[in-house]
Design a protein around this motif. Structure first.
Motif, mmCIF file in Angstrom:
data_model
loop_
_atom_site.group_PDB
_atom_site.id
_atom_site.type_symbol
_atom_site.label_atom_id
_atom_site.label_comp_id
_atom_site.label_asym_id
_atom_site.label_seq_id
_atom_site.Cartn_x
_atom_site.Cartn_y
_atom_site.Cartn_z
ATOM 1 N N ILE A 160 0.834 -1.204 0.000
ATOM 2 C CA ILE A 160 0.000 0.000 0.000
ATOM 3 C C ILE A 160 0.866 1.250 0.000
ATOM 4 O O ILE A 160 0.501 2.283 -0.578
ATOM 5 C CB ILE A 160 -0.951 -0.018 1.213
ATOM 6 N N SER A 161 2.045 1.153 0.613
ATOM 7 C CA SER A 161 2.983 2.275 0.624
ATOM 8 C C SER A 161 3.882 2.293 -0.596
ATOM 9 O O SER A 161 4.955 2.911 -0.580
ATOM 10 C CB SER A 161 3.834 2.226 1.898
ATOM 11 N N SER A 162 3.478 1.592 -1.662
ATOM 12 C CA SER A 162 4.207 1.565 -2.949
ATOM 13 C C SER A 162 5.592 0.954 -2.814
ATOM 14 O O SER A 162 6.568 1.445 -3.401
ATOM 15 C CB SER A 162 4.309 2.977 -3.544
ATOM 16 N N HIS A 163 5.690 -0.140 -2.057
ATOM 17 C CA HIS A 163 6.936 -0.883 -1.964
ATOM 18 C C HIS A 163 6.960 -1.885 -3.114
ATOM 19 O O HIS A 163 6.187 -2.849 -3.149
ATOM 20 C CB HIS A 163 7.026 -1.596 -0.608
ATOM 21 N N ALA A 164 7.851 -1.682 -4.081
ATOM 22 C CA ALA A 164 7.841 -2.474 -5.312
ATOM 23 C C ALA A 164 8.092 -3.953 -5.051
ATOM 24 O O ALA A 164 7.447 -4.821 -5.650
ATOM 25 C CB ALA A 164 8.885 -1.915 -6.285
ATOM 26 N N GLN A 165 9.039 -4.273 -4.159
ATOM 27 C CA GLN A 165 9.357 -5.665 -3.884
ATOM 28 C C GLN A 165 8.160 -6.382 -3.262
ATOM 29 O O GLN A 165 7.886 -7.547 -3.569
ATOM 30 C CB GLN A 165 10.565 -5.751 -2.951
ATOM 31 N N ALA A 166 7.432 -5.702 -2.388
ATOM 32 C CA ALA A 166 6.245 -6.299 -1.778
ATOM 33 C C ALA A 166 5.158 -6.534 -2.828
ATOM 34 O O ALA A 166 4.469 -7.561 -2.801
ATOM 35 C CB ALA A 166 5.728 -5.410 -0.663
ATOM 36 N N LEU A 167 4.994 -5.594 -3.749
ATOM 37 C CA LEU A 167 4.005 -5.767 -4.813
ATOM 38 C C LEU A 167 4.342 -6.986 -5.671
ATOM 39 O O LEU A 167 3.454 -7.784 -6.014
ATOM 40 C CB LEU A 167 3.957 -4.515 -5.681
ATOM 41 N N TYR A 168 5.615 -7.158 -5.994
ATOM 42 C CA TYR A 168 6.007 -8.297 -6.817
ATOM 43 C C TYR A 168 5.824 -9.614 -6.059
ATOM 44 O O TYR A 168 5.377 -10.617 -6.628
ATOM 45 C CB TYR A 168 7.456 -8.134 -7.265
ATOM 46 N N SER A 169 6.163 -9.636 -4.775
ATOM 47 C CA SER A 169 5.992 -10.858 -3.981
ATOM 48 C C SER A 169 4.523 -11.244 -3.874
ATOM 49 O O SER A 169 4.180 -12.428 -3.936
ATOM 50 C CB SER A 169 6.601 -10.662 -2.591
ATOM 51 N N LEU A 170 3.659 -10.264 -3.707
ATOM 52 C CA LEU A 170 2.228 -10.557 -3.680
ATOM 53 C C LEU A 170 1.751 -11.067 -5.044
ATOM 54 O O LEU A 170 0.851 -11.917 -5.118
ATOM 55 C CB LEU A 170 1.446 -9.311 -3.281
ATOM 56 N N ALA A 171 2.358 -10.567 -6.123
ATOM 57 C CA ALA A 171 2.003 -11.064 -7.447
ATOM 58 C C ALA A 171 2.385 -12.536 -7.596
ATOM 59 O O ALA A 171 1.611 -13.335 -8.141
ATOM 60 C CB ALA A 171 2.704 -10.221 -8.520
ATOM 61 N N VAL A 172 3.555 -12.923 -7.104
ATOM 62 C CA VAL A 172 3.972 -14.326 -7.153
ATOM 63 C C VAL A 172 3.010 -15.191 -6.341
ATOM 64 O O VAL A 172 2.652 -16.309 -6.752
ATOM 65 C CB VAL A 172 5.422 -14.460 -6.637
ATOM 66 N N ILE A 173 2.577 -14.682 -5.185
ATOM 67 C CA ILE A 173 1.612 -15.427 -4.369
ATOM 68 C C ILE A 173 0.302 -15.619 -5.121
ATOM 69 O O ILE A 173 -0.309 -16.695 -5.081
ATOM 70 C CB ILE A 173 1.389 -14.698 -3.033
ATOM 71 N N GLN A 174 -0.146 -14.586 -5.831
ATOM 72 C CA GLN A 174 -1.386 -14.691 -6.597
ATOM 73 C C GLN A 174 -1.232 -15.648 -7.779
ATOM 74 O O GLN A 174 -2.145 -16.429 -8.070
ATOM 75 C CB GLN A 174 -1.807 -13.304 -7.098
ATOM 76 N N PHE A 175 -0.102 -15.609 -8.463
ATOM 77 C CA PHE A 175 0.124 -16.504 -9.591
ATOM 78 C C PHE A 175 0.116 -17.976 -9.160
ATOM 79 O O PHE A 175 -0.384 -18.841 -9.888
ATOM 80 C CB PHE A 175 1.450 -16.186 -10.277
ATOM 81 N N ASN A 176 0.698 -18.257 -7.992
ATOM 82 C CA ASN A 176 0.830 -19.644 -7.536
ATOM 83 C C ASN A 176 -0.288 -20.087 -6.602
ATOM 84 O O ASN A 176 -0.401 -21.283 -6.319
ATOM 85 C CB ASN A 176 2.177 -19.827 -6.816
ATOM 86 N N GLY A 177 -1.080 -19.144 -6.096
ATOM 87 C CA GLY A 177 -2.062 -19.515 -5.079
ATOM 88 C C GLY A 177 -1.386 -19.967 -3.799
ATOM 89 O O GLY A 177 -1.867 -20.885 -3.119
ATOM 90 N N SER A 178 -0.261 -19.347 -3.468
ATOM 91 C CA SER A 178 0.522 -19.763 -2.304
ATOM 92 C C SER A 178 -0.286 -19.603 -1.022
ATOM 93 O O SER A 178 -1.002 -18.622 -0.842
ATOM 94 C CB SER A 178 1.810 -18.937 -2.202
ATOM 95 N N GLY A 179 -0.128 -20.562 -0.139
ATOM 96 C CA GLY A 179 -0.866 -20.546 1.122
ATOM 97 C C GLY A 179 -2.274 -21.091 1.012
ATOM 98 O O GLY A 179 -2.982 -21.161 2.013
ATOM 99 N N GLY A 180 -2.681 -21.483 -0.180
ATOM 100 C CA GLY A 180 -4.021 -22.023 -0.392
ATOM 101 C C GLY A 180 -3.969 -23.195 -1.355
ATOM 102 O O GLY A 180 -2.964 -23.896 -1.472
ATOM 103 N N SER A 181 -5.042 -23.387 -2.082
ATOM 104 C CA SER A 181 -5.116 -24.479 -3.046
ATOM 105 C C SER A 181 -4.862 -23.944 -4.452
ATOM 106 O O SER A 181 -4.702 -22.743 -4.667
ATOM 107 C CB SER A 181 -6.494 -25.146 -2.981
#
Length: 412
Positions: A160-181
């Motif tokens: 939310i504070s425009s941290h680029a590395q955090a945005l990319y890590s969240l994108a990887v989580i969304q691509f893989n469905g990490s932490g879920g199914s």
């Protein structure tokens, strides 16, 4: 005063005077005790007889100096040594303003030194609003401590504070469905997060976005635009290297050399080797499509922590789970077969297309050996997932084959 029996009693006046004297003596003694208990004034070592000038500095000025120190620290010890100097510096260094300005290298904690005080320190910095602390602690909680909800919320706070590395890590989580199914994947959200991180200058996010456009993964396919993004990622990487090492400009001439490992050949030829038998000319993969070998970028402290954390645990997060094969990543799987695996050799797996592209040019192209089928850790045959085709000579050297591929990466 004498009585009839010859006894002497003190007069009332004498008693009063004696009491006053006693009270006065008590006051003097008490005052002397107070003088003894008072803290002795410190003396400056170079100015005998004068008070320590540090005690005369206002707290606001000291806090401002500590903010500058924490924001430019090159390792955790640069900041920790200040905490150990004196009680006043210890208290002022834990000011929320100082903690909010701390740099990412202040949190470059080694995995072998992880402890509750280190966890509390990161938590204090995160509570103070430090986005680097939010991201680092979020990655550690999400992947190492298996606290998915808290880790994702901390990374979201940094994003939310425009941290680029955090945005990319969240994108990887969304691509893989990490932490879920597998059904928890959200490709469109991953592409949107990558686009935002790329806009903020994150090179891996720009490279990932280029591959998504080339492959039509989570977005409408646009091969020309995808190639343009991959070329931009290469150019930004070279610009970052040149700007970070201005004193090495004379050395950069050796970077602009032809790299035979980075180009496809119809008939493979033996690669040049040094006297130790090791291949030469591999360099960094980023600009190798254009004949350039630049130094590999430095991994983020959070990624190094993940790699060290799981290296101390025999290199596996849990039974049946795997780590991303790119050396600069460190992300583990959160469920079986979450990451895509090379369909040619089956020996490597990646959390993202960007990691696959980097590792392919960095080392895997020289190591990949075709295998018809491979076994997983339990002896079961793998290779039943959809295939993401890889075409040499396009942008980074890798392309894609559709939105459904998530289990296998095919290298050609």
């Amino acid at each position: 005063m004498r009585t009839k029996r010859g006894l002497c009693y003190p007069s009332l006046v004498d008693v009063c005077l004696d009491q006053r004297v006693v009270f006065k003596k008590r006051r003097v003694i008490t005052g002397e005790r107070k003088m003894v208990c008072r803290k002795r004034p410190k003396l400056s070592p170079g100015m005998p007889g004068e008070c320590d000038l540090f005690d005369t500095l206002p707290d606001d000025l000291v806090v401002s100096i500590l903010c500058k120190l924490s924001s430019t620290a090159r390792c955790p010890s640069d900041f920790v040594n200040v905490l150990m100097t004196c009680k006043r510096l210890n208290g002022l260094a834990m000011n929320s303003l100082v903690l909010s300005k701390a740099s990412e290298k202040t949190f470059a904690i080694r995995a072998k030194n992880w402890c509750d005080p280190a966890h509390r320190f990161l938590k204090l910095c995160a509570d103070a609003g430090n986005v680097e602390a939010c991201y680092t602690l979020g990655m550690i909680r999400f992947y190492c401590l298996n606290n998915r909800g808290s880790g994702a919320s901390l990374m979201a706070k940094a994003a939310i504070s425009s941290h680029a590395q955090a945005l990319y890590s969240l994108a990887v989580i969304q691509f893989n469905g990490s932490g879920g199914s597998k059904n928890d994947k959200d490709l469109r959200a991953g592409v949107a997060l990558c686009a935002r991180a790329a806009f903020l200058g994150h090179i891996d996010a720009l490279r990932e976005l280029g591959h998504c456009l080339q492959d039509g993964y989570g977005v409408r396919q646009n091969i020309a635009e995808g190639r343009r993004f991959l070329v931009q990622a290469n150019a930004r990487e070279l610009a970052a290297v040149l700007s970070s090492a201005p004193s090495q400009v004379t050395v950069t001439r050796s970077w602009l050399t032809w790299n035979s490992l980075s180009h496809a050949h119809p008939h493979p030829v033996p690669q040049p080797q040094n006297p130790n038998g090791q291949m030469t000319g591999m360099g960094c993969p980023l600009l190798s499509d254009f004949g350039c070998n630049v130094p590999a970028p430095e991994a983020h402290p959070a990624s190094r922590f993940l790699a060290e954390w799981f290296a101390l645990r025999d290199g596996t997060p849990e039974q049946g789970l795997r780590l991303c094969s790119h050396v600069g990543c460190g992300r583990p799987e959160t469920r079986r077969h979450e990451f895509r695996r090379c369909s040619v050799c089956g020996a490597v797996n990646y959390c993202s297309r960007a990691c696959q592209a980097l590792d392919w040019k960095l080392r895997h192209k020289a190591e990949c050996t075709p295998v018809d089928r491979w076994l997983d850790e339990d002896g079961e045959v793998e290779g039943e997932g959809n295939i993401i085709e890889v075409e040499e000579g396009e942008g980074e050297g890798e392309g894609g084959g559709g939105e459904g591929g998530d289990d296998v990466i095919a290298d050609s």
